[in-house]
Design a protein around this motif. Structure first.
Motif, PDB file in Angstrom:
ATOM      1  N   ALA A 253      -7.430  -0.166  -4.765  1.00 19.90           N
ATOM      2  CA  ALA A 253      -7.028  -1.245  -3.709  1.00 19.90           C
ATOM      3  C   ALA A 253      -5.615  -1.333  -3.737  1.00 19.90           C
ATOM      4  O   ALA A 253      -5.215  -1.845  -2.484  1.00 19.90           O
ATOM      5  CB  ALA A 253      -7.564  -2.349  -4.351  1.00 19.90           C
ATOM      6  N   ASP A 254      -5.021  -0.769  -4.445  1.00 17.77           N
ATOM      7  CA  ASP A 254      -3.196  -0.829  -4.384  1.00 17.77           C
ATOM      8  C   ASP A 254      -2.763   0.510  -3.830  1.00 17.77           C
ATOM      9  O   ASP A 254      -1.461   0.559  -3.559  1.00 17.77           O
ATOM     10  CB  ASP A 254      -2.618  -1.260  -5.625  1.00 17.77           C
ATOM     11  N   TRP A 255      -3.385   1.254  -3.310  1.00 13.02           N
ATOM     12  CA  TRP A 255      -2.851   2.478  -2.459  1.00 13.02           C
ATOM     13  C   TRP A 255      -2.156   1.769  -1.193  1.00 13.02           C
ATOM     14  O   TRP A 255      -2.777   0.946  -0.433  1.00 13.02           O
ATOM     15  CB  TRP A 255      -4.032   3.358  -2.175  1.00 13.02           C
ATOM     16  N   THR A 256      -0.992   2.366  -0.984  1.00 14.53           N
ATOM     17  CA  THR A 256      -0.466   1.930   0.324  1.00 14.53           C
ATOM     18  C   THR A 256      -0.419   3.089   1.232  1.00 14.53           C
ATOM     19  O   THR A 256      -0.447   2.743   2.389  1.00 14.53           O
ATOM     20  CB  THR A 256       0.927   1.543   0.073  1.00 14.53           C
ATOM     21  N   GLU A 257      -0.807   4.178   1.088  1.00 13.27           N
ATOM     22  CA  GLU A 257      -1.122   5.229   1.994  1.00 13.27           C
ATOM     23  C   GLU A 257      -2.095   6.328   1.513  1.00 13.27           C
ATOM     24  O   GLU A 257      -2.502   6.414   0.329  1.00 13.27           O
ATOM     25  CB  GLU A 257       0.346   6.162   2.539  1.00 13.27           C
ATOM     26  N   VAL A 277      -9.254  -1.423   1.068  1.00 15.09           N
ATOM     27  CA  VAL A 277      -7.936  -1.118   0.440  1.00 15.09           C
ATOM     28  C   VAL A 277      -6.888  -1.998   1.155  1.00 15.09           C
ATOM     29  O   VAL A 277      -6.295  -1.412   2.058  1.00 15.09           O
ATOM     30  CB  VAL A 277      -7.632   0.507   0.630  1.00 15.09           C
ATOM     31  N   PRO A 278      -6.651  -3.276   0.600  1.00 15.31           N
ATOM     32  CA  PRO A 278      -5.869  -4.120   1.335  1.00 15.31           C
ATOM     33  C   PRO A 278      -4.512  -3.876   1.509  1.00 15.31           C
ATOM     34  O   PRO A 278      -3.726  -4.511   2.373  1.00 15.31           O
ATOM     35  CB  PRO A 278      -6.042  -5.345   0.649  1.00 15.31           C
ATOM     36  N   ALA A 279      -3.927  -3.261   0.610  1.00 13.66           N
ATOM     37  CA  ALA A 279      -2.474  -2.927   0.506  1.00 13.66           C
ATOM     38  C   ALA A 279      -2.187  -1.609   1.614  1.00 13.66           C
ATOM     39  O   ALA A 279      -1.075  -1.239   1.778  1.00 13.66           O
ATOM     40  CB  ALA A 279      -2.121  -2.243  -0.725  1.00 13.66           C
ATOM     41  N   LEU A 280      -3.144  -0.770   2.109  1.00 11.10           N
ATOM     42  CA  LEU A 280      -3.009   0.429   3.005  1.00 11.10           C
ATOM     43  C   LEU A 280      -2.091   0.099   4.098  1.00 11.10           C
ATOM     44  O   LEU A 280      -2.414  -0.734   5.031  1.00 11.10           O
ATOM     45  CB  LEU A 280      -4.483   0.743   3.321  1.00 11.10           C
ATOM     46  N   THR A 281      -1.299   0.895   4.331  1.00 11.81           N
ATOM     47  CA  THR A 281      -0.328   0.935   5.494  1.00 11.81           C
ATOM     48  C   THR A 281       0.118   1.919   6.468  1.00 11.81           C
ATOM     49  O   THR A 281       0.265   2.071   7.492  1.00 11.81           O
ATOM     50  CB  THR A 281       1.134   0.026   5.300  1.00 11.81           C
ATOM     51  N   THR A 302      -4.446  -3.442   8.426  1.00 15.53           N
ATOM     52  CA  THR A 302      -3.199  -3.481   7.876  1.00 15.53           C
ATOM     53  C   THR A 302      -2.333  -2.153   7.843  1.00 15.53           C
ATOM     54  O   THR A 302      -1.194  -2.239   7.604  1.00 15.53           O
ATOM     55  CB  THR A 302      -3.484  -3.482   6.128  1.00 15.53           C
TER      56      THR A 302
END
Length: 358
Positions: A253-257, A277-281, A302
């Motif tokens: 869930a903490d993956w940003t990409e 994956v709420p952190a995905l940007t 997100t």
């Protein structure tokens, strides 16, 4: 009198030979393979035994091993306690080998020890071995069960390549490195990639066409491409069971990409898993490129950046695409970012770009 003595001597010799085990110490069936290691083959049972202590001779790859001519007859390998290192290709191409016993004292294997042992169905590594080197079980097409030590940290290149009968394996939690093509072409149906892994080689799970369930626990930085020609990790992996269209894929869930090229050439049917994956940007370069059966694209609200050619040639089965308002950047290798995103054949009927500034 002399004739009688000679006859008696011959008779005694014959009696001595008759009580020896079949093949014991017969010429060509035993010898040394280390300063303190002996080998012996029993043709009656097909058992090859290594005994002694310390390391075997390594032998250069391609250098003849003393029992090379016996390999087709070996059905069982017993490596005795006390042996710490086994050399290159020791039992490679032992096509009749079905059973292996390795000692708790084993610290190191050289490459290719059991490569192409096509009858080997199970192996237990119960030692302090921390690295499984290149080609250890590559081409072992009958291998169904492998038990690895809890402290193992590295699985080498092509270690289980083309192990087509291997449907499951428990990867040690201590694992930090999974090298290129480690499981390529294997029969895995489920894979859990441990959290401590920091490096996964390209093509690690390529052509695992039965791989229906994947749980990735490691950081996204573990997936790093290094060659233009091998920019993929899950080629033709379906991520769903044959009788289902439900995707079984999870990432932290903490993956940003999504890393560059991560799912390129895969057989994913949808990208719905991204919503968990709420952190995905960011969706990386070619991260979902050249996926011929992709049916549905879901981009979470997100995501702010879509990498260059992220979905290159992946819209053949997609009818609707929504690019959410959160997306502010479509990366490109040429001018005109929005135009670059659609410069390929597509069956898309409905495209909704929610950000008017794109």
């Amino acid at each position: 009198m002399m004739k009688r003595r000679l006859f008696s001597l011959l008779l005694v010799l014959c009696l001595l030979v008759s009580v020896l085990p079949a093949g014991a110490y017969a010429a060509g069936n035993s010898g040394s393979c280390g300063d303190n290691v002996k080998w012996a083959f029993d043709p009656a049972t097909g058992t090859m035994t290594l005994s002694g202590s310390g390391e075997t001779y390594l032998y250069s790859r391609g250098e003849p091993i003393p029992w090379a001519d016996l390999k087709p007859q070996i059905t069982k390998v017993v490596v005795g306690e006390g042996i710490t290192i086994i050399g290159y290709d020791f039992f490679k191409d032992c096509t009749a080998l079905t059973e292996v016993e390795l000692p708790g004292t084993l610290l190191e294997l050289a490459s290719g020890v059991f490569q192409n042992c096509t009858s080997l169905s199970a192996a237990t590594v119960k030692s302090a071995l921390i690295a499984l080197p290149q080609d250890t079980f590559s081409g072992c097409t009958a291998l169904q069960s492998v038990s690895l030590p809890a402290g193992m940290t590295s699985i080498g290149r092509e270690a289980f390549k083309n192990c087509s009968a291997l449907s499951s394996i428990s990867l040690p939690e201590a694992l930090t490195s999974l090298e290129r093509e480690a499981f390529a072409g294997s029969g895995l149906t489920k894979a859990v990639i441990p959290a401590r892994i920091t490096a996964i080689g390209e093509q690690a799970f390529d052509e695992c066409t039965s791989l229906a369930d994947v749980e990735i626990r490691c950081p996204s930085s573990a997936f790093e491409v290094g060659s233009y020609y091998y920019m993929e990790f899950f080629k033709n992996v379906p991520f769903h069971a044959p009788d289902s269209t439900e995707t079984n894929l999870s990432i932290p869930a903490d993956w940003t990409e999504i890393p560059d090229y991560l799912f390129r050439y895969s057989a994913l049917l949808d990208t719905d898993f991204l919503t968990d994956v709420p952190a995905l940007t960011r969706l990386g370069t070619c991260s979902f490129a050249e996926m011929p059966v992709l049916e549905r694209v879901t981009i979470p609200g997100t995501v702010t950046t879509i990498g260059s050619q992220a979905f290159y040639e992946s819209f053949d089965c997609v009818s609707t695409l929504v690019i959410p308002e959160s997306v502010t950047t479509l990366e490109s290798t040429s001018a005109g970012t929005c135009q670059q995103f659609f410069t390929f054949n597509t069956t898309l009927r409905d495209v909704y770009i929610m950000n008017p500034d794109l």
